[in-house]
Structures are given as C-alpha cells and as structure tokens.
Scaffold this active site. Sequence first.
Site, short mmCIF file in Angstrom:
data_model
loop_
_atom_site.label_atom_id
_atom_site.label_comp_id
_atom_site.label_asym_id
_atom_site.label_seq_id
_atom_site.Cartn_x
_atom_site.Cartn_y
_atom_site.Cartn_z
N LYS A 196 18.67 51.17 42.31
CA LYS A 196 17.94 52.37 41.90
C LYS A 196 16.99 52.05 40.76
O LYS A 196 17.32 51.26 39.87
CB LYS A 196 18.93 53.45 41.46
CG LYS A 196 19.88 53.89 42.56
CD LYS A 196 19.16 54.62 43.68
CE LYS A 196 20.12 55.07 44.76
NZ LYS A 196 19.42 55.79 45.85
N ASN B 106 14.15 57.66 44.25
CA ASN B 106 14.58 59.03 44.56
C ASN B 106 13.59 60.09 44.09
O ASN B 106 13.97 61.14 43.56
CB ASN B 106 15.99 59.29 43.99
CG ASN B 106 17.05 58.56 44.80
OD1 ASN B 106 17.39 57.41 44.50
ND2 ASN B 106 17.56 59.17 45.85
N HIS C 44 18.64 56.83 56.62
CA HIS C 44 19.43 57.20 55.44
C HIS C 44 20.74 57.78 55.97
O HIS C 44 20.77 58.43 57.00
CB HIS C 44 18.68 58.23 54.60
CG HIS C 44 19.47 58.73 53.42
ND1 HIS C 44 20.10 59.94 53.41
CD2 HIS C 44 19.73 58.15 52.24
CE1 HIS C 44 20.73 60.10 52.25
NE2 HIS C 44 20.52 59.02 51.52
N LYS D 10 20.11 47.15 47.69
CA LYS D 10 19.13 48.09 47.12
C LYS D 10 19.59 48.48 45.73
O LYS D 10 20.79 48.69 45.52
CB LYS D 10 19.03 49.32 48.02
CG LYS D 10 17.95 50.30 47.62
CD LYS D 10 17.65 51.25 48.76
CE LYS D 10 18.54 52.48 48.75
NZ LYS D 10 18.29 53.36 49.91
#
Length: 370
Positions: A173, A204, A304, A171
Amino acid sequence: MRIESVEPFLLHVPVTSGGIADGAHALEKWGAPGVRITTACGRVGTGYTGTHAHLPTDRAIALLIAEAYGPLLIGRDPREVRALWSDLAHHPPIRWVGRAGLTHLALAAIDVALWDLKAQEADQPLWRLLGGAADTRLEAYDTDGGWLDRDDARLVDEARLRTDQGYRSVKIKVGSEEPARDLRRVEAVREALPDGARLMVDANGSWDRARALEVGRRLAEFDVTWIEEPIAFDDLPGHVALARALSTPIALGEQLYTTDAFRDFIAADAVHYVQADAVRLAGVTEWWTVADLAHAHGKPVVPHIGDMMQVHLHLAWAHPACTLLEHIPWMRSCFVEPATVQDGRFVRPERPGAGTALRDEALERWGVRV
Ligand code: 0YR
Ligand code: MG
C-alpha cells in the site's frame, strides 16, 4: 426446480493481526452480508458480498436481499440465472433508487447464490461449468503483507516471508502523508525481493492528480508492475491523463459498480489491469460481461477479491483474460473448501458449486444477527 426461500445472513470476520490500514480505510473486520437460497427440492445455494463490517449498511444490504429482491425470486427457476439477474437488475422501483451502490452489493450476493445452485445442479465446480480447463495455472499475488500501517522493517519482513513461501508477486500500500515514506518503502521492498519478482503498489484512491503524477513518475525506477487506484475512483479524465503521462500501467476496478463504468474506463484507455470484482458488480453474471469486454480490448483482468477469493478463484480459473489473482486469507476458516495457495499458485477447487459453502462453525463464530 423452484425457489422456496431466500434468507439473509451476516458474517463479521477479524482481519490480520487485529487490524489493517490502506490509504483510505482502516478496519478490524471484514463483512460478508449474504444469502442462502433454498429450492423446493432442498438444495441450498450460498452467496455473499464484501464490506468493511459496518453494521448499519450491512443490515441495509441484508434488508434489500430479504425484502426487495427475495419476493421477486420465490417460485422462480434458479437455473435461469441470467434471466433472473436481468429481471432483478431492471426491476423499476429498485432501479429508480439504485443503479449502483448497496443494491449492487445485495444483487451480487443473490447472483452468486444462483450460480452456486446452478453449478451444484450440474455436479461441477463453477470453473468447469463456465468452461475452464483442469490444467489452468493461476498465479497468486499477495496483498496481506503490504498494509500501510506496518512499519518499514515489518513490510520488508512480510515481503520476504511471502517470497520464501513461493509467491512471485506482492503488492504494498502507498498513500502515506509524506510521499517520501511511500518511495522509501517501495525501494526497500524492491531491494528485498528476488530478481524477477513483481511488485505492485495500491493507493486506494488517496492521491490528488498532482501527487499521483509526482509519485507515479518516481515509481518508474523501481520496476513497479502497476499503480492501483491512484486517484478518486470515478475520475475518468484524471485517469486518462495519468495513463498517458506515466510509464507504469494503471490498475483499477474494485470500486466500479457497473459494466457501463468499465466500458468508459476501458474505451478511454484509462486502465490497463482491469480489477473487476463480482461482489461489487452485482455478481458473476455482470463480472463475466466486464471480463469479456476487457478481453476484447486486449486488457488483462486481475480480479479484486471482495469475496476473499472463493468465487473469483472459479472465475479467474475459467476466464481467458485472467492469469493472476489477488490473495488475502481473512475468511479461509469460514469455508468448506477454502481457496489455497501452494508455491505461489492457487490450488484447483474440486467441490461442486461456486466455492461459497460455509462451515457450520462460521455462522456460530462470526455470525451477526440481522
Ligand atoms: C481495505 N485490495 C484492496 C482492503 C483491499 C483494501 O480497504 O479491502 O485495501 O481490498 O484494495 O486491492
Ligand atoms: Mg486495491
């Protein structure tokens, strides 16, 4: 079996390379305000929650553990964990001020410690107490190579390093000032990954609706497995609209505090990958309810890991909705049996308990006075 003492602790553990950033946060340490619950026969259960190592709020969580919840636990039987959870979660003066937020993080630490005690009492790792199978295959995806503050070359190197180590999923960001930077980085990492590898992106919560739509549409050409937290965490109608407009699935949940919140997102089809986190959801008890809820709607649960994997490894090992778990290794040095990935899969934990037993050195090295 009676609870005799409830003692808070606090760890502040450095993150990778002295600091990381995502679209919403920059941090140098991970915080773990926690609790040790001791029974009259001397057994100790350990639980903790996850924070950005912000001392005033970490102290507030420790105070809630010691002074709001602690007295309600003294003298009770820790094996009655679901009944205890219910009493604590619904205790009127606490509920009046805190149906979510810090109270839920504090209750999470307590609930995890109670499940740790229950699993120790059964002389089983938590996954087995919860009915999981010994031969579960649980894939890991890596988050720790993909931070927003890494330059493009490093981002690509980190992704290659992970796939060389055996990871099949990484993953990165997104949420840069300029969407062009995000798209350039997604393209570069996608090109560096071997065929068949999965790539996820995580904003996020940093985009507004228009930008999420714009960038989200363009991500379709890079075979992205999910877009995580594209917009403000609680914007239910916004996520519904995005989920309808984009071909890439939506992942979220690390910022949702309650079963009610998950019910609304799931019922509205605003989420595909459900990222419930026990450290925000008031513990194992409520996490399991949310995972069942997702499962009943045919949605995968990819937790998470605000606990840096220790408890979620057991939960994901046992729950039928889980086949994939996030990997961030910041707290490994703290635990007697740290969560471990080999060839892209998690190694089965064997120790009785919830995976939360701390090495003595952890408190000596990273302990902060509360
Ligand atoms: C920093 N994983 C995450 C870090 C990470 C966050 O806020 O905690 O990036 O937990 O979003 O999916
Ligand atoms: Mg995330």
